[in-house]
Design a protein around this motif. Structure first.
Motif, PDB file in Angstrom:
ATOM      1  N   THR A 208       0.861  -1.190   0.000  1.00  0.00           N
ATOM      2  CA  THR A 208       0.000   0.000   0.000  1.00  0.00           C
ATOM      3  C   THR A 208       0.889   1.229   0.000  1.00  0.00           C
ATOM      4  N   THR A 209       0.291   2.395  -0.267  1.00  0.00           N
ATOM      5  CA  THR A 209       1.054   3.642  -0.272  1.00  0.00           C
ATOM      6  C   THR A 209       0.411   4.661   0.652  1.00  0.00           C
TER       7      THR A 209
ATOM      8  N   SER B 279      -2.089   7.018  -1.198  1.00  0.00           N
ATOM      9  CA  SER B 279      -3.434   6.493  -1.445  1.00  0.00           C
ATOM     10  C   SER B 279      -4.278   6.543  -0.182  1.00  0.00           C
ATOM     11  N   LEU B 280      -3.664   6.251   0.963  1.00  0.00           N
ATOM     12  CA  LEU B 280      -4.415   6.347   2.209  1.00  0.00           C
ATOM     13  C   LEU B 280      -4.794   7.796   2.510  1.00  0.00           C
TER      14      LEU B 280
ATOM     15  N   MET C  95      -3.181   2.798   8.785  1.00  0.00           N
ATOM     16  CA  MET C  95      -2.835   1.837   7.740  1.00  0.00           C
ATOM     17  C   MET C  95      -2.946   0.404   8.260  1.00  0.00           C
TER      18      MET C  95
ATOM     19  N   PHE D   9      -5.451  -2.150   6.904  1.00  0.00           N
ATOM     20  CA  PHE D   9      -5.291  -2.790   5.593  1.00  0.00           C
ATOM     21  C   PHE D   9      -4.260  -3.915   5.614  1.00  0.00           C
TER      22      PHE D   9
ATOM     23  N   PRO E 200      -0.942  -4.307   5.434  1.00  0.00           N
ATOM     24  CA  PRO E 200       0.045  -4.441   4.357  1.00  0.00           C
ATOM     25  C   PRO E 200       1.313  -5.131   4.832  1.00  0.00           C
TER      26      PRO E 200
ATOM     27  N   VAL F 162       4.782  -0.697   2.981  1.00  0.00           N
ATOM     28  CA  VAL F 162       4.128   0.590   2.729  1.00  0.00           C
ATOM     29  C   VAL F 162       5.150   1.518   2.082  1.00  0.00           C
TER      30      VAL F 162
ATOM     31  N   ARG G 223     -10.953  -5.510  -1.092  1.00  0.00           N
ATOM     32  CA  ARG G 223     -11.008  -5.386   0.355  1.00  0.00           C
ATOM     33  C   ARG G 223     -12.313  -5.911   0.924  1.00  0.00           C
TER      34      ARG G 223
ATOM     35  N   PHE H  58      -8.006  -1.547  -2.714  1.00  0.00           N
ATOM     36  CA  PHE H  58      -6.999  -0.708  -2.074  1.00  0.00           C
ATOM     37  C   PHE H  58      -5.733  -1.538  -1.901  1.00  0.00           C
ATOM     38  N   GLY H  59      -4.644  -1.115  -2.543  1.00  0.00           N
ATOM     39  CA  GLY H  59      -3.374  -1.829  -2.480  1.00  0.00           C
ATOM     40  C   GLY H  59      -3.207  -2.800  -3.636  1.00  0.00           C
TER      41      GLY H  59
END
Length: 270
Positions: free
Chosen positions: A149-150, A153-154, A178, A181, A183, A186, A216, A249-250
């Motif tokens: 994920t980034t 984006s969050l 985060m 999610f 991840p 990140v 998601r 997402f991601g």
């Protein structure tokens, strides 16, 4: 772009811990999602159905797994070598039992009879087509060895959530963590949702291919700190990031090479 953080979850659907560096193996980060919990019927149990699992912190020190929780003293896990077959998202996988003492510790936490299982050989679970190539394998993660994920984006998602709250006449909520999610890695320095277009990338010296975006589920609506359930981020993702009947997402990654990655490593889109 750079690697901002690394996260490992030794037991599927429990709280994990942050790392400053990690070994990337063909099936994921070393030690990541090699354990899972089953219920009294032998079925895989996740925090989607039992949010109390999120209060268990599973931490690896070398090969030693220790569980901590709000209900009991820390517990060191010792698999006992007994194999049984568990259905993992439609695939039967042979897993090793972790003994009666671990089962009692986790059952007290969950408030129901459960057992802990270990994937001693991660090559047992293959990634089938259309996403995997011959020989690709994955630990006990939902679908791919790593999830990226980034932060950008969050941040954009948080803006959308705040805008939606104002439209409804509500006070904008605090930004989402985060952690919702789950991840593996990140990334800082990307533009919002630029990752949608990535096909291959390199973090430090390790190369990855992108299998697909990550759709998601309801687990993201559970606050990992309080375990309270809400409507976000699914409500807002459904408005801005919904296609093919899912919200996204991601991105999911499969390693093409192995090696160590560390926080601060550059990310290069190939």
């Amino acid at each position: 772009m750079r690697l901002a953080s690394i996260h490992r979850y030794p037991i599927k659907s429990t709280a994990g811990h942050d790392l400053t560096e990690a070994e990337v193996q063909p099936w994921g980060l070393a030690g990541d999602r090699r354990y899972l919990i089953i219920d009294e019927h032998g079925d895989m149990l996740t925090a989607r159905d039992e949010p109390r699992l999120l209060s268990c912190v599973a931490r690896l020190d070398g090969e030693r797994l220790t569980l901590t929780g709000p209900h009991a003293d820390p517990f060191p896990v010792v698999p006992d070598g007994t194999l049984s077959t568990v259905d993992v998202w439609g695939t039967p996988v042979e897993l090793t039992d972790c003994g009666d003492a671990a089962a009692r510790w986790l059952s007290e936490l969950a408030g129901r009879p459960v057992r802990l299982k270990w994937l001693d050989d991660p090559t047992r679970r293959r990634i089938g087509p259309p996403y995997g190539k011959p020989g690709d394998s994955v630990s006990l993660a939902d679908g791919a060895p790593l999830l990226l994920t980034t932060t950008a984006s969050l941040a954009r998602l948080d803006e959308w959530i705040a805008e939606g709250a104002l439209e409804r006449g509500e006070e904008p909520p605090a930004p989402l963590s985060m952690r919702r999610f789950r991840p593996s890695v990140v990334v800082d320095g990307a533009t919002p949702f630029a990752e949608d277009e990535w096909k291959r990338l390199r973090i430090g010296d390790v190369a990855f291919r992108v299998t697909k975006g990550c759709d998601r589920c309801v687990l993201t609506t559970i606050d990992p700190a309080t375990r309270a359930k809400g409507k976000e981020p699914i409500r807002t993702l459904s408005r801005h990031r919904k296609w093919d009947g899912k919200v996204w997402f991601g991105i999911n990654l499969i390693p093409d090479t192995t090696g160590r990655i560390k926080v601060g490593d550059p990310l290069t889109v190939l």
